[in-house]
Design an enzyme around this catalytic site. Structure first.
Site, PDB file in Angstrom:
ATOM      1  N   LYS A  13     -81.693 -16.803 -15.415  1.00  0.00           N
ATOM      2  CA  LYS A  13     -80.470 -17.403 -15.985  1.00  0.00           C
ATOM      3  C   LYS A  13     -79.281 -17.215 -15.047  1.00  0.00           C
ATOM      4  O   LYS A  13     -78.520 -18.140 -14.826  1.00  0.00           O
ATOM      5  CB  LYS A  13     -80.140 -16.780 -17.353  1.00  0.00           C
ATOM      6  CG  LYS A  13     -81.232 -16.965 -18.401  1.00  0.00           C
ATOM      7  CD  LYS A  13     -80.807 -16.458 -19.771  1.00  0.00           C
ATOM      8  CE  LYS A  13     -80.529 -14.971 -19.819  1.00  0.00           C
ATOM      9  NZ  LYS A  13     -81.716 -14.113 -19.667  1.00  0.00           N
ATOM     10  N   ARG A  88     -77.462 -14.347 -28.488  1.00  0.00           N
ATOM     11  CA  ARG A  88     -78.751 -13.656 -28.404  1.00  0.00           C
ATOM     12  C   ARG A  88     -79.356 -13.439 -29.785  1.00  0.00           C
ATOM     13  O   ARG A  88     -80.448 -12.897 -29.877  1.00  0.00           O
ATOM     14  CB  ARG A  88     -78.542 -12.299 -27.756  1.00  0.00           C
ATOM     15  CG  ARG A  88     -79.155 -12.147 -26.362  1.00  0.00           C
ATOM     16  CD  ARG A  88     -78.806 -10.766 -25.869  1.00  0.00           C
ATOM     17  NE  ARG A  88     -79.563 -10.322 -24.742  1.00  0.00           N
ATOM     18  CZ  ARG A  88     -79.163 -10.425 -23.476  1.00  0.00           C
ATOM     19  NH1 ARG A  88     -78.052 -11.048 -23.174  1.00  0.00           N
ATOM     20  NH2 ARG A  88     -79.897  -9.899 -22.523  1.00  0.00           N
ATOM     21  N   ARG A 127     -87.211  -6.777  -8.235  1.00  0.00           N
ATOM     22  CA  ARG A 127     -85.737  -6.677  -8.180  1.00  0.00           C
ATOM     23  C   ARG A 127     -85.329  -5.205  -8.022  1.00  0.00           C
ATOM     24  O   ARG A 127     -84.452  -4.868  -7.231  1.00  0.00           O
ATOM     25  CB  ARG A 127     -85.157  -7.253  -9.481  1.00  0.00           C
ATOM     26  CG  ARG A 127     -83.650  -7.378  -9.500  1.00  0.00           C
ATOM     27  CD  ARG A 127     -83.179  -8.413 -10.513  1.00  0.00           C
ATOM     28  NE  ARG A 127     -82.926  -7.832 -11.824  1.00  0.00           N
ATOM     29  CZ  ARG A 127     -82.639  -8.556 -12.918  1.00  0.00           C
ATOM     30  NH1 ARG A 127     -82.609  -9.862 -12.859  1.00  0.00           N
ATOM     31  NH2 ARG A 127     -82.405  -7.978 -14.064  1.00  0.00           N
ATOM     32  N   ARG A 139     -79.202  -0.987 -12.174  1.00  0.00           N
ATOM     33  CA  ARG A 139     -78.718  -1.097 -13.537  1.00  0.00           C
ATOM     34  C   ARG A 139     -79.454  -0.062 -14.376  1.00  0.00           C
ATOM     35  O   ARG A 139     -80.647   0.168 -14.175  1.00  0.00           O
ATOM     36  CB  ARG A 139     -79.058  -2.494 -14.073  1.00  0.00           C
ATOM     37  CG  ARG A 139     -77.966  -3.493 -13.879  1.00  0.00           C
ATOM     38  CD  ARG A 139     -78.416  -4.883 -14.222  1.00  0.00           C
ATOM     39  NE  ARG A 139     -78.965  -5.025 -15.572  1.00  0.00           N
ATOM     40  CZ  ARG A 139     -79.267  -6.199 -16.140  1.00  0.00           C
ATOM     41  NH1 ARG A 139     -79.045  -7.312 -15.451  1.00  0.00           N
ATOM     42  NH2 ARG A 139     -79.770  -6.264 -17.342  1.00  0.00           N
ATOM     43  N   ARG A 150     -86.329  -4.536 -23.823  1.00  0.00           N
ATOM     44  CA  ARG A 150     -85.507  -5.752 -23.703  1.00  0.00           C
ATOM     45  C   ARG A 150     -86.332  -6.984 -24.067  1.00  0.00           C
ATOM     46  O   ARG A 150     -85.844  -7.910 -24.715  1.00  0.00           O
ATOM     47  CB  ARG A 150     -84.942  -5.876 -22.283  1.00  0.00           C
ATOM     48  CG  ARG A 150     -83.744  -4.946 -22.058  1.00  0.00           C
ATOM     49  CD  ARG A 150     -83.531  -4.600 -20.602  1.00  0.00           C
ATOM     50  NE  ARG A 150     -83.197  -5.746 -19.762  1.00  0.00           N
ATOM     51  CZ  ARG A 150     -83.276  -5.740 -18.431  1.00  0.00           C
ATOM     52  NH1 ARG A 150     -83.687  -4.650 -17.789  1.00  0.00           N
ATOM     53  NH2 ARG A 150     -82.963  -6.794 -17.751  1.00  0.00           N
TER      54      ARG A 150
HETATM   55  P1  ADP Z   1     -80.915  -9.370 -19.067  1.00  0.00           P
HETATM   56  O1  ADP Z   1     -80.958  -9.238 -17.583  1.00  0.00           O
HETATM   57  O2  ADP Z   1     -81.867  -8.486 -19.780  1.00  0.00           O
HETATM   58  O3  ADP Z   1     -80.972 -10.793 -19.535  1.00  0.00           O
HETATM   59  P2  ADP Z   1     -78.062  -9.023 -19.578  1.00  0.00           P
HETATM   60  O4  ADP Z   1     -77.404  -8.629 -18.319  1.00  0.00           O
HETATM   61  O5  ADP Z   1     -77.777 -10.383 -20.117  1.00  0.00           O
HETATM   62  O6  ADP Z   1     -79.585  -8.720 -19.526  1.00  0.00           O
HETATM   63  O7  ADP Z   1     -77.672  -7.953 -20.737  1.00  0.00           O
HETATM   64  C1  ADP Z   1     -77.922  -6.575 -20.584  1.00  0.00           C
HETATM   65  C2  ADP Z   1     -77.750  -5.853 -21.920  1.00  0.00           C
HETATM   66  O8  ADP Z   1     -76.441  -6.122 -22.438  1.00  0.00           O
HETATM   67  C3  ADP Z   1     -78.693  -6.296 -23.031  1.00  0.00           C
HETATM   68  O9  ADP Z   1     -79.953  -5.653 -22.965  1.00  0.00           O
HETATM   69  C4  ADP Z   1     -77.880  -5.897 -24.265  1.00  0.00           C
HETATM   70  O10 ADP Z   1     -77.942  -4.513 -24.513  1.00  0.00           O
HETATM   71  C5  ADP Z   1     -76.470  -6.226 -23.856  1.00  0.00           C
HETATM   72  N1  ADP Z   1     -76.107  -7.611 -24.229  1.00  0.00           N
HETATM   73  C6  ADP Z   1     -75.798  -8.624 -23.364  1.00  0.00           C
HETATM   74  N2  ADP Z   1     -75.512  -9.748 -24.047  1.00  0.00           N
HETATM   75  C7  ADP Z   1     -75.652  -9.442 -25.363  1.00  0.00           C
HETATM   76  C8  ADP Z   1     -75.521 -10.182 -26.561  1.00  0.00           C
HETATM   77  N3  ADP Z   1     -75.174 -11.481 -26.558  1.00  0.00           N
HETATM   78  N4  ADP Z   1     -75.729  -9.534 -27.743  1.00  0.00           N
HETATM   79  C9  ADP Z   1     -76.057  -8.252 -27.780  1.00  0.00           C
HETATM   80  N5  ADP Z   1     -76.230  -7.493 -26.689  1.00  0.00           N
HETATM   81  C10 ADP Z   1     -76.020  -8.070 -25.479  1.00  0.00           C
END
Ligand code: ADP
Length: 245
Positions: A13, A88, A127, A139, A150
């Protein structure tokens, strides 16, 4: 252009958002990035989110919805945005519908990146290995155990959004297992297809009357374009009447 990119962690994404940002001059709004910034800055939101994120669970809806509501009001988001990592959950999607409706705007489309889970594990592992090799700080949630959580959160709480947006006629899916440029091309094809549809659906004469089309020169070309347009029909058509459902 207001888009959502939907897909599990590691689906690409972020990578695809960057391409769209350049092409359409809109901003990428990543809730993950915003939350990580809040954690780093030690704000009240960051303090609340830190441990939840490190466990790979979802931050409460009200926290994330408040962040997004604030962010899409900023001047740089006026021309449009790509939401990456939001919504989400179904309640987040409903909150987004309400926010956009209140602003008199709507989504142009929801693009799902489809990928299989084994590939996601491999992608995240590489990664992590690359980041380590470059000496970049990892991270907190980029490790195999947290990734499993996740993915679980995605399956249980986020994947219902596929049906949610399909029900509104807004969902378009691309094969996220293809190469990065191939995925970009597929997304652009979908977005151009929806523009093509607008151009081809009701060809008009100079005086404004609607042309029948069949007896016009170039009708074959138009009908091919119309075929593509039909395939991509409804991209982003969250009509006002349905957006709040
Ligand atoms: P990923 O690489 O897993 O897609 P993101 O960088 O988008 O992860 O998000 C990392 C973390 O931030 C998620 O695992 C969650 O804990 C939190 N997070 C991000 N966006 C949301 C959301 N829309 N609702 C709830 N938690 C979120």
């Amino acid at each position: 252009m207001r888009l959502i990119l939907l897909g599990p962690p590691g689906a690409g994404k972020g990578t695809q958002s960057q391409q769209l940002v350049e092409k359409y001059g809109i901003v990428q709004l990543s809730t993950g990035d915003m939350l990580r910034a809040a954690v780093k800055a030690g704000t009240p939101v960051g303090q609340k989110a830190k441990d939840i994120m490190a466990r790979g669970e979802l931050v409460p809806d009200d926290v994330v919805v408040a962040i997004v509501a604030d962010r899409i009001d900023q001047p740089d988001a006026k021309n449009g945005f790509i939401l990456d990592g939001f919504p989400r959950t179904v309640p987040q999607a409903e909150a987004l519908d309400r926010m956009l409706k209140a602003k008199g705007t709507q989504l142009d489309g929801v693009i799902e990146l489809k990928v299989d889970e084994d590939a996601l594990l491999r992608r995240i592992e590489s990664r992590v290995a690359e980041s380590k090799a470059r000496g970049v700080t990892l991270r907190a949630d980029d490790n195999p155990d947290v990734l499993a959580q996740r993915l679980k959160a995605y399956r249980e709480q986020t994947s219902p959004l596929v049906a949610y947006y399909a029900g509104k006629g807004a969902l378009r899916s691309v094969d996220g297992m293809a190469s990065i440029p191939a995925v970009t091309a597929a997304i652009n094809g979908l977005l151009n297809g929806s523009k093509e549809k607008a151009k081809t659906r009701r060809p008009r004469r100079k005086d404004g009357s609607v042309r029948d089309g069949a007896d016009q020169p170039g009708a074959g070309r138009r009908s091919a374009a119309a075929k593509i347009a039909r395939k991509t029909a409804n991209l982003g058509v969250l009509t006002k009447g349905r957006a709040g459902n």
